[in-house]
Motif scaffolding. Structure first.
Motif, PDB file in Angstrom:
ATOM      1  N   GLN A   1       0.831  -1.199   0.000  1.00 23.39           N
ATOM      2  CA  GLN A   1       0.000   0.000   0.000  1.00 23.39           C
ATOM      3  C   GLN A   1       0.867   1.252   0.000  1.00 23.39           C
ATOM      4  O   GLN A   1       2.052   1.203   0.283  1.00 23.39           O
TER       5      GLN A   1
ATOM      6  N   TYR B   1       0.457   5.347   1.584  1.00 17.22           N
ATOM      7  CA  TYR B   1      -0.324   6.098   2.562  1.00 17.22           C
ATOM      8  C   TYR B   1      -0.592   7.525   2.101  1.00 17.22           C
ATOM      9  O   TYR B   1       0.256   8.142   1.455  1.00 17.22           O
TER      10      TYR B   1
ATOM     11  N   SER C   1      -6.929   4.095   6.844  1.00 20.81           N
ATOM     12  CA  SER C   1      -5.801   3.482   7.541  1.00 20.81           C
ATOM     13  C   SER C   1      -6.002   3.614   9.047  1.00 20.81           C
ATOM     14  O   SER C   1      -6.347   4.684   9.548  1.00 20.81           O
TER      15      SER C   1
ATOM     16  N   ALA D   1      -5.067   4.349   2.977  1.00 22.62           N
ATOM     17  CA  ALA D   1      -4.136   3.397   2.372  1.00 22.62           C
ATOM     18  C   ALA D   1      -4.711   2.994   1.015  1.00 22.62           C
ATOM     19  O   ALA D   1      -5.902   2.670   0.914  1.00 22.62           O
TER      20      ALA D   1
END
Length: 116
Positions: free
Chosen positions: A48, A50, A84, A99
């Motif tokens: 992933q 962020y 997230s 994410a």
């Protein structure tokens, strides 16, 4: 099961109406050229990238010589975007982080330099 699959499955989904128009990603400036050439690639282990909802919030997670990239959320596939859960809101502030579990093409990213 890989960690990225577990993280995506256990993190809250994002609804389009709750999503800001833009999300921001901060990275050390040494990564700027490769991101502009290849796009933003997901982490090889966690799978992933962020994002935060503002440049100010991104800067709470990263410092030094930084470049900020902005992505228009209308260009993201919501099936692969999650809220997230890995930041402490009592420490960083009461805002959402996100994410994204796919690479993002360079054409979808707009570059900003971080405030000094």
């Amino acid at each position: 099961m890989e960690i990225k699959d577990w993280m995506m499955r256990t993190s809250p989904k994002v609804k389009r109406k709750q999503l800001p128009r833009y999300l921001y990603h901060g990275t050390p400036s040494q990564n700027t050229f490769s991101i502009r050439q290849e796009g933003l690639r997901v982490h090889p282990y966690y799978g992933q990238s962020y994002f935060a909802d503002s440049i100010e919030n991104v800067m709470k997670f990263i410092g030094g010589d930084v470049t900020i990239f902005r992505v228009d959320t209308r260009k993201l596939n919501l099936k692969f975007l999650r809220i997230s859960l890995d930041h402490n809101k009592s420490y960083y502030g009461d805002f959402e982080c996100y994410a994204y579990y796919l690479d993002i093409k360079p054409s979808c990213l707009e570059q900003y330099m971080a405030p000094k």
